[in-house]
Enzyme design. Structure first.
Site, PDB file in Angstrom:
ATOM      1  N   ASP A  76       0.822  -1.220   0.000  1.00 39.76           N
ATOM      2  CA  ASP A  76       0.000   0.000   0.000  1.00 39.76           C
ATOM      3  C   ASP A  76       0.855   1.267   0.000  1.00 39.76           C
ATOM      4  O   ASP A  76       2.024   1.257   0.362  1.00 39.76           O
ATOM      5  CB  ASP A  76      -0.942   0.010   1.210  1.00 39.76           C
ATOM      6  CG  ASP A  76      -0.207  -0.114   2.535  1.00 39.76           C
ATOM      7  OD1 ASP A  76       0.838  -0.797   2.585  1.00 39.76           O
ATOM      8  OD2 ASP A  76      -0.668   0.468   3.535  1.00 39.76           O
ATOM      9  N   GLU A 118      -0.672  -1.851   5.111  1.00 37.17           N
ATOM     10  CA  GLU A 118       0.213  -1.870   6.291  1.00 37.17           C
ATOM     11  C   GLU A 118       0.180  -0.541   7.023  1.00 37.17           C
ATOM     12  O   GLU A 118       0.402  -0.460   8.225  1.00 37.17           O
ATOM     13  CB  GLU A 118       1.652  -2.203   5.866  1.00 37.17           C
ATOM     14  CG  GLU A 118       2.604  -2.477   7.031  1.00 37.17           C
ATOM     15  CD  GLU A 118       3.063  -1.242   7.778  1.00 37.17           C
ATOM     16  OE1 GLU A 118       3.219  -1.300   9.009  1.00 37.17           O
ATOM     17  OE2 GLU A 118       3.251  -0.182   7.143  1.00 37.17           O
ATOM     18  N   GLU A 119      -0.104   0.533   6.265  1.00 36.77           N
ATOM     19  CA  GLU A 119       0.047   1.884   6.828  1.00 36.77           C
ATOM     20  C   GLU A 119      -1.099   2.306   7.738  1.00 36.77           C
ATOM     21  O   GLU A 119      -1.002   3.338   8.383  1.00 36.77           O
ATOM     22  CB  GLU A 119       0.157   2.912   5.682  1.00 36.77           C
ATOM     23  CG  GLU A 119       1.349   2.722   4.763  1.00 36.77           C
ATOM     24  CD  GLU A 119       2.660   3.196   5.404  1.00 36.77           C
ATOM     25  OE1 GLU A 119       2.641   3.605   6.581  1.00 36.77           O
ATOM     26  OE2 GLU A 119       3.679   3.157   4.710  1.00 36.77           O
ATOM     27  N   HIS A 162       8.079   8.561   4.394  1.00 37.11           N
ATOM     28  CA  HIS A 162       6.844   9.365   4.485  1.00 37.11           C
ATOM     29  C   HIS A 162       7.086  10.833   4.109  1.00 37.11           C
ATOM     30  O   HIS A 162       6.255  11.686   4.400  1.00 37.11           O
ATOM     31  CB  HIS A 162       6.195   9.275   5.890  1.00 37.11           C
ATOM     32  CG  HIS A 162       5.712   7.883   6.211  1.00 37.11           C
ATOM     33  ND1 HIS A 162       4.704   7.619   7.117  1.00 37.11           N
ATOM     34  CD2 HIS A 162       6.089   6.661   5.751  1.00 37.11           C
ATOM     35  CE1 HIS A 162       4.496   6.314   7.196  1.00 37.11           C
ATOM     36  NE2 HIS A 162       5.337   5.712   6.375  1.00 37.11           N
TER      37      HIS A 162
HETATM   38 NI    NI Z   1       6.619   1.073   5.674  1.00 41.39          NI
END
Ligand code: NI
Length: 408
Positions: free
Chosen positions: A81, A139-140, A364
């Protein structure tokens, strides 16, 4: 030797892995909204003759490679993702979707696992056991895809699991992890304290929710400083405090929110219990009431000893002891933790700092990128761990069978 041949095959796939990675990078999909990414993964695995199950736990894809020889089963996991971030890089493979970006390297994890899958599909006859390929969605974003995929059986029959994360801040080719607690648990809470409002001139006729909330904040800080073992890590932070609207009115309600970090499951359980205890105790003393919403995020990533030793041995053999290190725990969270609560395994980090002295941007960040050669380094490590795990388990098994037949 079989393993060397696997590595040669993976190296030969490098250009293809870069193409896959850049494709995912251009077409990123948010957590729990992935459609085309799992579709492409399933299509490729099917083309290579791998048994595929789609929609696992919602959007996950699971491939099964049955080895030519019977043995144990290893699972390898990659997440796929992306994040709600606008891509600000100046590269030809920049995200084509506004506001969505692979800013954590999950595109690289996915391309790595596809490379591994292709290699293993070609050498399955040599494989002394089975390999489960876990391509995980979301996962996020808690609750995360891992728990959903586990509930849908992705770990059924699995004896051990391995996974990795690219680490853009670390130099290319450096690998690391640690035994035991390696990444933090991140939990959160929202507390609403109900007092009794009234006139600011007559506090004795009210229950002042602001005063109660300040007592709660002070007492919560004493949990970490007075009750948790000083050699263990715990953080309780209040991030917001909202109450009242007028200078002469006693607020009847106060709302606090905060975050709780810990590395060990026992510390985590203790913090949750004690936080609730303190809030209820303070409120009872002051004739107030509390409504507590405590939410567990991801569990801490706790690596298992034997599998971590296998990682260190394999990585040192492959890349030399100077490139492999035991690293301190990381305060980030990762839902790989959920797999490690069910089966033994290890999660490690692979250095992937940008090539050619390009500036490094953290995970990020809108300009995040990584050195794609790290995918081969990670892929070789996972292939070697799989090979050694399956071979050693098979030898152990045969030894036990021999000993049993000797005693008969
Ligand atoms: Ni990651």
């Amino acid at each position: 030797m079989a393993l060397e041949n696997w590595h040669v095959k993976l190296e030969a796939l490098y250009d293809q892995m870069v193409k896959w990675r850049r494709h995912f990078h251009q077409y990123p999909e948010l957590s729990f909204e992935e459609v085309e990414t799992p579709k492409l993964i399933a299509k490729l695995l099917t083309e290579w003759g791998i048994e595929v199950r789609t929609g696992v736990g919602g959007r996950g894809v699971v491939g099964l490679i049955k080895g030519g020889k019977s043995g144990k089963t290893v699972a390898l996991r990659a997440d796929f993702d992306a994040l709600p971030i606008q891509d600000e890089k100046d590269v030809p493979y920049k995200s084509l979707f506004p506001g969505v970006m692979h800013a954590c390297g999950h595109d690289g994890h996915t391309a790595t696992l596809l490379g591994i899958a292709k290699v293993l599909s070609e050498v399955r006859e040599e494989l002394p056991g089975n390999v489960v390929l876990i391509h995980q969605h979301a996962e996020e974003k808690p609750p995360g895809g891992a728990v959903q995929m586990i509930a849908d059986g992705c770990l059924d029959g699995v004896d051990a699991i391995f996974g990795y994360h690219l680490a853009a801040p670390s130099p290319l080719g450096f690998l690391g992890t640690r035994k035991g607690s390696a990444m933090a648990a991140a939990d959160s809470f929202e507390i609403t304290i109900y007092g009794k409002g009234g006139h600011g001139s007559s506090p004795h006729q009210t229950v002042d929710s602001i005063i109660v909330a300040t007592q709660v904040i002070n007492q919560l800080q004493l949990i970490v400083s007075r009750q948790v073992d000083p050699l263990k890590t715990a953080v309780i932070s209040i991030g917001s405090f909202h109450a009242g609207n007028a200078n002469n009115v006693i607020a009847d309600k106060a709302v606090l929110t905060g975050t709780v970090r810990s590395f060990e499951p026992e510390v985590r359980d203790f913090l949750e219990k004690e936080i609730k205890n303190v809030i209820n105790g303070v409120c009872a003393t002051h004739h107030a009431k509390a409504d507590i919403r405590y939410e567990r995020g991801y569990s801490p990533v706790v690596n298992h000893d034997k599998e971590t030793e296998l990682f260190f041995k394999v990585a040192k053999d492959l890349f030399g002891p100077d490139r492999v290190a035991e690293i301190p725990p990381i305060t980030g969270a990762e839902d790989f933790a959920a797999y490690l609560e069910k089966v033994p395994g290890v999660f490690f980090h692979v250095g992937a700092a940008n090539p050619d002295g390009r500036e490094m941007f953290p995970h990020h960040h809108p300009k995040f990128d990584f050195d794609e050669r790290a995918m081969v380094i990670a892929g070789k490590t996972l292939l070697s761990m799989t090979y050694h795990y399956l071979t050693e388990q098979k030898e152990l098994n045969e030894l036990v069978v021999q000993e049993t037949s000797n005693t008969l």
